[in-house]
Design a protein around this motif. Structure first.
Motif, PDB file in Angstrom:
ATOM      1  N   GLY A 122       0.879  -1.457  -0.138  1.00  0.00           N
ATOM      2  CA  GLY A 122       0.136  -0.007   0.003  1.00  0.00           C
ATOM      3  C   GLY A 122       0.879   1.260  -0.086  1.00  0.00           C
ATOM      4  N   GLU A 126      -3.269   4.182   1.409  1.00  0.00           N
ATOM      5  CA  GLU A 126      -3.710   2.980   1.958  1.00  0.00           C
ATOM      6  C   GLU A 126      -3.030   2.754   3.267  1.00  0.00           C
ATOM      7  OE1 GLU A 126      -3.644   0.104  -0.814  1.00  0.00           O
ATOM      8  OE2 GLU A 126      -5.226   0.741  -1.941  1.00  0.00           O
ATOM      9  N   TRP A 128      -5.225   0.859   5.671  1.00  0.00           N
ATOM     10  CA  TRP A 128      -6.205  -0.334   6.008  1.00  0.00           C
ATOM     11  C   TRP A 128      -6.859  -0.650   4.667  1.00  0.00           C
ATOM     12  CZ3 TRP A 128      -5.753  -3.251  10.301  1.00  0.00           C
ATOM     13  CH2 TRP A 128      -5.068  -2.587  11.575  1.00  0.00           C
ATOM     14  N   LEU A 129      -7.322  -2.158   4.487  1.00  0.00           N
ATOM     15  CA  LEU A 129      -8.199  -2.602   3.605  1.00  0.00           C
ATOM     16  C   LEU A 129      -9.246  -3.694   4.236  1.00  0.00           C
ATOM     17  CD1 LEU A 129      -6.131  -2.989   0.349  1.00  0.00           C
ATOM     18  CD2 LEU A 129      -7.550  -1.092   0.943  1.00  0.00           C
ATOM     19  N   SER A 131     -12.935  -6.075   3.646  1.00  0.00           N
ATOM     20  CA  SER A 131     -13.973  -6.508   2.876  1.00  0.00           C
ATOM     21  C   SER A 131     -14.678  -7.730   3.208  1.00  0.00           C
ATOM     22  CB  SER A 131     -13.396  -6.809   1.328  1.00  0.00           C
ATOM     23  OG  SER A 131     -12.472  -8.216   1.563  1.00  0.00           O
ATOM     24  N   ALA A 138     -16.523  -3.341   0.375  1.00  0.00           N
ATOM     25  CA  ALA A 138     -15.223  -3.130   0.370  1.00  0.00           C
ATOM     26  C   ALA A 138     -14.826  -1.666   1.163  1.00  0.00           C
ATOM     27  CB  ALA A 138     -14.559  -3.095  -0.861  1.00  0.00           C
ATOM     28  N   ALA A 140     -11.735   1.173   2.276  1.00  0.00           N
ATOM     29  CA  ALA A 140     -10.136   1.554   2.037  1.00  0.00           C
ATOM     30  C   ALA A 140     -10.029   2.745   2.835  1.00  0.00           C
ATOM     31  CB  ALA A 140      -9.875   1.603   0.789  1.00  0.00           C
ATOM     32  N   ALA A 216      -9.913  -7.636   7.587  1.00  0.00           N
ATOM     33  CA  ALA A 216      -9.107  -6.503   7.369  1.00  0.00           C
ATOM     34  C   ALA A 216      -7.676  -6.893   7.232  1.00  0.00           C
ATOM     35  CB  ALA A 216      -9.425  -5.451   8.355  1.00  0.00           C
ATOM     36  N   ARG A 219      -1.765  -2.261   5.132  1.00  0.00           N
ATOM     37  CA  ARG A 219      -1.068  -1.849   3.897  1.00  0.00           C
ATOM     38  C   ARG A 219      -0.121  -0.982   4.435  1.00  0.00           C
ATOM     39  NH1 ARG A 219      -1.155  -5.235   1.369  1.00  0.00           N
ATOM     40  NH2 ARG A 219      -0.784  -4.071  -0.667  1.00  0.00           N
TER      41      ARG A 219
END
Length: 219
Positions: A122, A126, A128-129, A131, A138, A140, A216, A219
């Protein structure tokens, strides 16, 4: 008349002795303390004769992996992703490299994916991601905003702030025009319900009276 001469001779002798005495060398500067901050290592991992062998992305070197995580979080996550079946995994591990780049002491699993490809780390946008499925969503977070996308619902965009961290939990709360978002990530192994990916964090997102569950990763 002799005393001044003797006194002068004694003074000159003392000065000469002092000048002839070598000055002890200065002590060498102390070596800097080693940096033991865990950092993200990403690449491919396989099990070979009970040893974990890791190869960083775009690098031909290899190193052994030692699981130093609490409650074998790293090892259990790798097994959930299929390591015990002899599969090559794409992994992202937080750890410290030692032994002249021959040993990775892994303290946390970020993600593990069977037969995956290298993913670009990331950037500044970014942190954190996250989904989830059923319904699909999702999230971001990083840079200037937190963005949540959901099936059949308008996109939510809020200003980003660094998530508060307390123990094994990271949280974010924000409110904008017509939307309030509460995000909670907990450091627990989380498996994607539609794939072979295992993540290091579970995710709970509350928005518009709806609770979303998923995984989660950092990144």
């Amino acid at each position: 008349m002799m005393k001044p001469t003797v006194s002068l001779f004694a003074t000159l002798f003392a000065v000469a002795v002092q000048a002839a005495t070598p000055t002890p060398p200065a002590a060498p500067p102390a070596a800097p303390a080693p940096d033991n901050t865990p950092r993200l290592a990403y690449g491919f991992l396989m099990k070979h004769e009970e040893k974990l062998v890791f190869s960083p992305c775009r690098d031909r070197t290899y190193m052994l992996v030692e699981d130093v995580s609490a409650d074998r979080q790293v090892g259990r996550g790798l097994e959930m992703a299929g390591l015990a079946d002899g599969r090559k995994l794409y992994v992202e591990l937080f750890g410290v490299v030692e032994g002249n780049n021959t040993l990775l002491r892994a303290s946390e699993l970020n993600l593990a994916l069977a037969d995956g490809r290298c993913q670009k780390p990331g950037g500044s946008d970014e942190a954190w991601l996250a989904s989830g499925n059923e319904p699909g969503w999702a999230l971001a977070a990083g840079g200037e905003k937190v963005t949540l996308q959901r099936q059949g619902a308008p996109e939510v965009n809020l200003p980003y702030r660094v998530f508060t961290r307390q123990g094994e939990v990271a949280q974010f709360s924000g409110e904008g025009p017509g939307a309030r978002l509460d995000v909670r990530f907990e450091r627990k192994l989380c498996r994607d319900s539609r794939g072979d990916t295992v993540f290091g964090w579970t995710a709970t997102v509350q928005v518009d009276g709806q609770t979303l569950q998923g995984c989660a990763w950092q990144r």
